[in-house]
Scaffold this motif. Structure first.
Motif, PDB file in Angstrom:
ATOM      1  N   GLU A 182      -3.955  -2.498  51.768  1.00 52.13           N
ATOM      2  CA  GLU A 182      -4.298  -2.649  53.187  1.00 52.13           C
ATOM      3  C   GLU A 182      -3.578  -1.585  54.020  1.00 52.13           C
ATOM      4  O   GLU A 182      -2.597  -0.982  53.577  1.00 52.13           O
ATOM      5  N   PRO A 183      -4.072  -1.322  55.251  1.00 46.95           N
ATOM      6  CA  PRO A 183      -3.620  -0.156  56.025  1.00 46.95           C
ATOM      7  C   PRO A 183      -2.115  -0.038  56.231  1.00 46.95           C
ATOM      8  O   PRO A 183      -1.546   1.032  56.024  1.00 46.95           O
ATOM      9  N   PHE A 184      -1.434  -1.111  56.657  1.00 46.96           N
ATOM     10  CA  PHE A 184      -0.023  -0.992  57.003  1.00 46.96           C
ATOM     11  C   PHE A 184       0.834  -0.678  55.775  1.00 46.96           C
ATOM     12  O   PHE A 184       1.790   0.096  55.858  1.00 46.96           O
ATOM     13  N   THR A 185       0.479  -1.269  54.636  1.00 46.95           N
ATOM     14  CA  THR A 185       1.205  -0.940  53.410  1.00 46.95           C
ATOM     15  C   THR A 185       0.969   0.515  53.029  1.00 46.95           C
ATOM     16  O   THR A 185       1.896   1.223  52.612  1.00 46.95           O
ATOM     17  N   ALA A 186      -0.277   0.977  53.177  1.00 51.58           N
ATOM     18  CA  ALA A 186      -0.594   2.375  52.862  1.00 51.58           C
ATOM     19  C   ALA A 186       0.171   3.322  53.775  1.00 51.58           C
ATOM     20  O   ALA A 186       0.696   4.353  53.320  1.00 51.58           O
ATOM     21  N   HIS A 187       0.256   2.989  55.077  1.00 61.43           N
ATOM     22  CA  HIS A 187       1.013   3.829  56.017  1.00 61.43           C
ATOM     23  C   HIS A 187       2.486   3.899  55.610  1.00 61.43           C
ATOM     24  O   HIS A 187       3.114   4.963  55.672  1.00 61.43           O
ATOM     25  N   TYR A 188       3.032   2.757  55.203  1.00 58.73           N
ATOM     26  CA  TYR A 188       4.433   2.695  54.794  1.00 58.73           C
ATOM     27  C   TYR A 188       4.702   3.586  53.579  1.00 58.73           C
ATOM     28  O   TYR A 188       5.643   4.384  53.575  1.00 58.73           O
TER      29      TYR A 188
END
Length: 277
Positions: free
Chosen positions: A196-202
């Motif tokens: 999911e997006p926030f994990t990918a950004h991290y």
């Protein structure tokens, strides 16, 4: 009109990404090396004080942690996050802080304090407040696979400075552990296949942080014409420091490629093919 302009700008990038995707693994590896070298040359000319690269790297790590904080507070879920990577991160930061206090106290010590505090908060949220959404069965990387080898390597190969033996072994341990601390997170993402997006950004922020840290060391060696390696000591320790920086960069390189590809394609959810991490 604005959306058409964005699509027009993204089209050449998509074409390049598509061309790279069709290349063989050997060609992709060669292109990665070339891209990394080009980025190093670019950084060498635009950043005059290369010590700042290490500060920027730690700032990128802090930005990644901030993304996690937003995810945990606003989304109220820790799905997709590896608790074991957070444990390893807290461990190498704690050891590095100890080394900073006994060896040299500077701006990095302050940044590490802030990062450790937020990492401990993330651990608390995953373990207690949001444990119902924690993917424990997917977070199945055995952390002793990396902690024990790093400890053994630190006992064997460490700095030859004037500090006492425990401090020098601790310094080596945190360098080695940092290089592989993201492996449980990558394993969890490989198990789920969808990020999911926030994990990918991290994770992407971690990749940027690792690359900038590696660039700091490589450029410092070039600037000092190799004298930095001599200052670090003798034997295997100086080359292993550089190797650790390079390893942690390449561990995340494949993920960062798919992250950029996903962003260029306008996809909010990152889907990883088998064997990426």
């Amino acid at each position: 009109m604005e959306s058409k302009m964005r699509k027009g700008r993204a089209r050449p990038i998509r074409a390049v990404v598509g061309w790279v995707r069709r290349r063989s693994p050997k060609v992709k590896a060669s292109l990665s090396v070339i891209a990394g070298m080009a980025a190093l040359v670019f950084l060498r000319f635009i950043v005059h004080d290369h010590d700042k690269l290490f500060v920027i790297a730690e700032a990128a790590h802090a930005l990644g942690i901030s993304v996690l904080i937003y995810k945990l507070i606003k989304e109220r879920t820790c799905a997709g996050l590896s608790l074991k990577t957070q444990y390893l991160t807290a461990l190498f930061l704690a050891v590095r802080l100890y080394c900073s206090f006994v060896m040299e106290y500077d701006i990095h010590t302050v940044l590490d304090c802030a990062t450790l505090a937020t990492t401990l908060w993330v651990i608390y949220m995953i373990r207690f407040r949001l444990k119902s959404s924690y993917m424990k069965e997917k977070d199945n990387f055995a952390i002793y696979y990396v902690v024990l080898p790093c400890a053994i390597l630190a006992f064997t190969v460490h700095p030859s400075t004037t500090h006492n033996l425990i401090d020098r072994i601790s310094w080596a341990f945190c360098v080695y552990l940092e290089a592989v601390s993201v492996l449980p997170q990558l394993r969890l993402m490989q198990n789920t296949k969808i990020v999911e997006p926030f994990t990918a950004h991290y994770v992407f922020a971690l990749g940027v942080s690792r690359f900038l840290s590696c660039a700091h060391w490589v450029l410092q060696v070039l600037d000092t014409r190799g004298r930095l390696l001599t200052a670090l000591g003798h034997g295997l320790w100086p080359p292993l420091v550089l190797l650790a920086e390079i390893v942690q960069t390449f561990i995340l390189a494949d993920f960062c490629y798919y992250y950029v590809k996903s962003v260029v394609g306008g996809q909010l959810v990152l889907r990883l093919p088998s064997g990426v991490v």
